[in-house]
Structures are given as C-alpha cells and as structure tokens.
Design a protein around this motif. Structure first.
Motif, PDB file in Angstrom:
ATOM      1  N   GLY A   1       0.674  -1.103   0.109  1.00  0.00           N
ATOM      2  CA  GLY A   1       0.032   0.043  -0.076  1.00  0.00           C
ATOM      3  C   GLY A   1       0.976   1.299   0.055  1.00  0.00           C
ATOM      4  O   GLY A   1       0.431   2.049  -0.798  1.00  0.00           O
ATOM      5  N   MET A   2       2.076   1.263   0.719  1.00  0.00           N
ATOM      6  CA  MET A   2       2.895   2.298   0.784  1.00  0.00           C
ATOM      7  C   MET A   2       3.489   2.519  -0.822  1.00  0.00           C
ATOM      8  O   MET A   2       3.796   3.685  -1.163  1.00  0.00           O
ATOM      9  N   HIS A   3       3.795   1.593  -1.190  1.00  0.00           N
ATOM     10  CA  HIS A   3       4.316   1.732  -2.526  1.00  0.00           C
ATOM     11  C   HIS A   3       3.420   2.193  -3.501  1.00  0.00           C
ATOM     12  O   HIS A   3       3.746   3.218  -4.448  1.00  0.00           O
ATOM     13  N   HIS A   4       2.039   1.939  -3.673  1.00  0.00           N
ATOM     14  CA  HIS A   4       1.079   2.397  -4.482  1.00  0.00           C
ATOM     15  C   HIS A   4       0.742   3.822  -4.270  1.00  0.00           C
ATOM     16  O   HIS A   4       0.563   4.716  -4.850  1.00  0.00           O
ATOM     17  N   ARG A   5       0.986   4.422  -2.896  1.00  0.00           N
ATOM     18  CA  ARG A   5       0.858   5.750  -2.459  1.00  0.00           C
ATOM     19  C   ARG A   5       2.147   6.623  -2.823  1.00  0.00           C
ATOM     20  O   ARG A   5       1.908   7.608  -3.324  1.00  0.00           O
ATOM     21  N   LEU A   6       3.289   6.082  -2.536  1.00  0.00           N
ATOM     22  CA  LEU A   6       4.707   6.629  -2.902  1.00  0.00           C
ATOM     23  C   LEU A   6       5.006   6.753  -4.494  1.00  0.00           C
ATOM     24  O   LEU A   6       5.561   7.668  -4.723  1.00  0.00           O
ATOM     25  N   GLY A   7       4.634   5.777  -5.170  1.00  0.00           N
ATOM     26  CA  GLY A   7       4.825   5.488  -6.407  1.00  0.00           C
ATOM     27  C   GLY A   7       4.803   6.731  -7.237  1.00  0.00           C
ATOM     28  O   GLY A   7       5.537   7.289  -7.903  1.00  0.00           O
ATOM     29  N   PRO A   8       3.392   7.125  -7.317  1.00  0.00           N
ATOM     30  CA  PRO A   8       3.152   8.484  -8.208  1.00  0.00           C
ATOM     31  C   PRO A   8       3.945   9.819  -7.770  1.00  0.00           C
ATOM     32  O   PRO A   8       4.299  10.489  -8.596  1.00  0.00           O
ATOM     33  N   VAL A   9       3.998   9.759  -6.535  1.00  0.00           N
ATOM     34  CA  VAL A   9       4.890  11.071  -5.935  1.00  0.00           C
ATOM     35  C   VAL A   9       6.165  11.063  -6.401  1.00  0.00           C
ATOM     36  O   VAL A   9       6.859  11.898  -6.700  1.00  0.00           O
ATOM     37  N   LEU A  10       6.910   9.706  -6.210  1.00  0.00           N
ATOM     38  CA  LEU A  10       8.373   9.806  -6.594  1.00  0.00           C
ATOM     39  C   LEU A  10       8.710   9.897  -8.115  1.00  0.00           C
ATOM     40  O   LEU A  10       9.573  10.540  -8.511  1.00  0.00           O
ATOM     41  N   ALA A  11       7.518   9.372  -9.008  1.00  0.00           N
ATOM     42  CA  ALA A  11       7.641   9.669 -10.217  1.00  0.00           C
ATOM     43  C   ALA A  11       7.676  11.083 -10.467  1.00  0.00           C
ATOM     44  O   ALA A  11       8.461  11.473 -11.614  1.00  0.00           O
ATOM     45  N   VAL A  12       6.619  11.670 -10.087  1.00  0.00           N
ATOM     46  CA  VAL A  12       6.480  13.169 -10.244  1.00  0.00           C
ATOM     47  C   VAL A  12       7.904  13.999  -9.786  1.00  0.00           C
ATOM     48  O   VAL A  12       8.363  14.682 -10.634  1.00  0.00           O
ATOM     49  N   VAL A  13       8.477  13.666  -8.866  1.00  0.00           N
ATOM     50  CA  VAL A  13       9.864  14.100  -8.242  1.00  0.00           C
ATOM     51  C   VAL A  13      10.931  13.893  -9.083  1.00  0.00           C
ATOM     52  O   VAL A  13      11.627  14.804  -9.392  1.00  0.00           O
ATOM     53  N   ALA A  14      10.871  12.676  -9.628  1.00  0.00           N
ATOM     54  CA  ALA A  14      11.942  12.248 -10.780  1.00  0.00           C
ATOM     55  C   ALA A  14      11.770  13.079 -11.703  1.00  0.00           C
ATOM     56  O   ALA A  14      12.861  13.606 -12.680  1.00  0.00           O
TER      57      ALA A  14
END
Length: 331
Positions: free
Chosen positions: A25-38
């Motif tokens: 669940g944490m991966h699904h939440r943080l994945g989009p955020v990390l993609a935008v930051v990258a």
C-alpha cells in the motif's frame, strides 16, 4: 465463519502478510509521488544546460578550450551548447559545476543545504539552522496573533449581521494589497514609535495569516445544519452555549485546514518583513545576501530551507489535527 471473522481486516493473514500488505500500500501511495519528483528533477537538470550556457562559454574561453565554428548569431545568443564547446559532454559538465550559475543544479543545492546545516555549527553565521530559527520566532508569534484575530473576527461575523456586511468585505479587500508594498510601511511606522525587533515582522506575518483563518472559521461556524440549530433553540440554549457546544466542535476540521494555510503564509510574511529592515540574520537576510553577491546556490538553498520549515510547521498542525479530532471522535 462468523460475521466478525469475515469483516475483520487481515483476520487470516499472519504478521509477515500484514507487513507485506502495508508495504504494498505504501508503494502504491509513494510511487506516483516519486515519479513526479523524478520528472521534476530531470527537467531541472535539462533546464540548467541552456540557462548556464553563457557562463560555460565564458569559462571555456578563459581556460583556452578550443571552440567549434559558430555563426555570429549563435555567438550572440550563446545558447547552442553543442555548437560552442568542442565536447558536448564538457558543456554539460560545466553547466552543472559552476560557482555562480544562473540556475544551480539539484546536487549543488543539496550540497549547499548539507554544508549550511550539518557541517556548520548552529551558532555560526553561515548556519541555515540559525537563520531558520531567527525567522521562526516572528513566524510563530505572528501566526498566533493572526489566528486569534481571525477566530475572533469569524465569531463576530457569524453572530452579527452588521459585521458580516461591513467587516468581511474589508477583510477581503485587505488581501489585494501586495505585501511587498505594505511591509515597508509597517516597519517604518512601528520604528517611528520605537517598536523594533521581532514584533514588526510578527505583525506582517499576522496580516497574512489572519485572513485564511477568518474565512475557514466563518465556513466552519456556519457548518451546523438547520436541524441542529433548531434543536439548540428547543433546549433554550444561549448563543454562547450554542457556540461552545455546537459551532466550535463542528468548525474544527475547517479551522485546522485554515491553520495549515495560515502558518505557511506567516512564514512568508516573516521572510518579507526582513527585507526592509536590512536584517543580517534570518532566511530573508540569507536571500538578500545571496542576491547582493550573486550567490545563486545560496539563494536556492535558503528557498529550500524555507520550504522545509513550512512543511514541518504544516506537518505539526496536521499531527495536532489528527490527535484532536480522534479524541473528539470526529475522525
């Protein structure tokens, strides 16, 4: 299998399974955020290449690096990196390694942040932690003043039709005045009567922070349904009792949301309040010093430092919100 066993989340899953589900669940939440930051970091690096092209060309000429042929217009624009330096890889490297770049690269800003926070003593004049602490004092004082004023004003607006028609338009109109225009006036007027130090900057912070609290509290105090208000009238409750027992508890979610906006605005006000005073300490003074001496890396590190402080303040209010609403059974 009973209904309780069916409805219980994770009833048939062991400890390792629950940990795996939480990590997923944490991966699904943080994945989009990390993609935008990258993506933002990649765009930042790409933007630094043309922004720093002119400085890279000047440094290359000083060091006697061979230049490739270029037209007169290209030399005037100095924007074609691959056309100005013999090795494009050198051009890119020079764009990311300048002492005073137009647009610092992300790793330069991070290095400056690390050097000015971890590698510096807190009492040092170069310590960003010290500057942040100096700015934090008027921020918190102004935030408290503005929040209390906003809550009091909202209570008056909700309970008085006259204040609603007369004060609310002025509160809205006050936010149309640019803070950069009114801040020097506040500093000069208060200095003329001998008020200096933290208080003038706190008043500027309060000026920016009272309006979000006022608007949020007015919305929150008017949130109770007509049936709830009619029930309080049936119980012959006074306006004060209705305020304390019904309106204030209902307005808490709106209040905390407004406080998050207000505390960030208060930090902006404190930073702006340092500009006309000629302060030598604080995040605003750090920004001014960087602009005076062309230290763009210092400017960007101070901006990121201010963003980190604002994020910490908003997170603290968010934590208080969760604890308060949970104890009141509203979460």
């Amino acid at each position: 299998m009973t209904d309780t066993q069916i409805s219980a989340p994770g009833a048939g899953i062991g400890r390792s399974g629950r940990v795996a589900l939480a990590m997923r669940g944490m991966h699904h939440r943080l994945g989009p955020v990390l993609a935008v930051v990258a993506a933002l970091i990649a765009l930042w690096y790409l933007a630094a290449i043309p922004m720093n092209a002119q400085n890279s060309l000047m440094l290359a000429e000083r060091e006697g690096i061979v230049l490739t042929p270029a037209t007169a217009s290209e030399r005037r624009n100095m924007s074609g990196f691959a056309l100005t330096l013999a090795e494009p890889s050198q051009a890119v490297a020079r764009a990311f390694a300048q002492d005073r770049p137009r647009l610092p690269s992300p790793h330069q800003v991070l290095a400056e942040l690390w050097d000015s926070t971890v590698n510096q003593n807190v009492t040092s004049k170069r310590s960003l932690v010290r500057h942040a602490g100096i700015t934090l004092a008027p921020t918190l004082l102004g935030f408290v003043i503005g929040s209390l004023a906003g809550i009091a004003l909202a209570v008056g607006i909700v309970h008085s039709r006259l204040m609603d028609l007369s004060v609310m338009p002025w509160a809205i109109a006050s936010q149309t005045i640019p803070i950069l225009a009114i801040a020097p006036m506040i500093i000069v007027v208060l200095n003329s009567i001998g008020v200096q130090g933290v208080l003038p900057k706190a008043i500027i912070s309060a000026y920016l922070s009272f309006f979000p609290v006022t608007v949020g509290m007015v919305k929150g105090l008017r949130a109770p349904s007509p049936s709830d208000l009619d029930l309080m009238r049936t119980w012959n409750a006074s306006a004060t009792r209705t305020l304390l027992s019904l309106r204030l508890p209902t307005s808490l979610p709106y209040l905390f949301t407004s406080l998050k906006i207000a505390v960030a605005a208060a930090l902006v006000g404190a930073i702006v309040g340092e500009f006309p005073t000629g302060a030598v300490s604080g995040l605003g003074a750090r920004l001014l010093a960087g602009s005076y001496y062309g230290q763009t890396v210092q400017i960007w590190s101070a901006l990121f430092g201010a963003a980190i402080v604002a994020a910490a303040l908003v997170a603290a209010i968010g934590l208080a919100q969760r604890v308060t609403l949970k104890r009141m059974g509203l979460s």
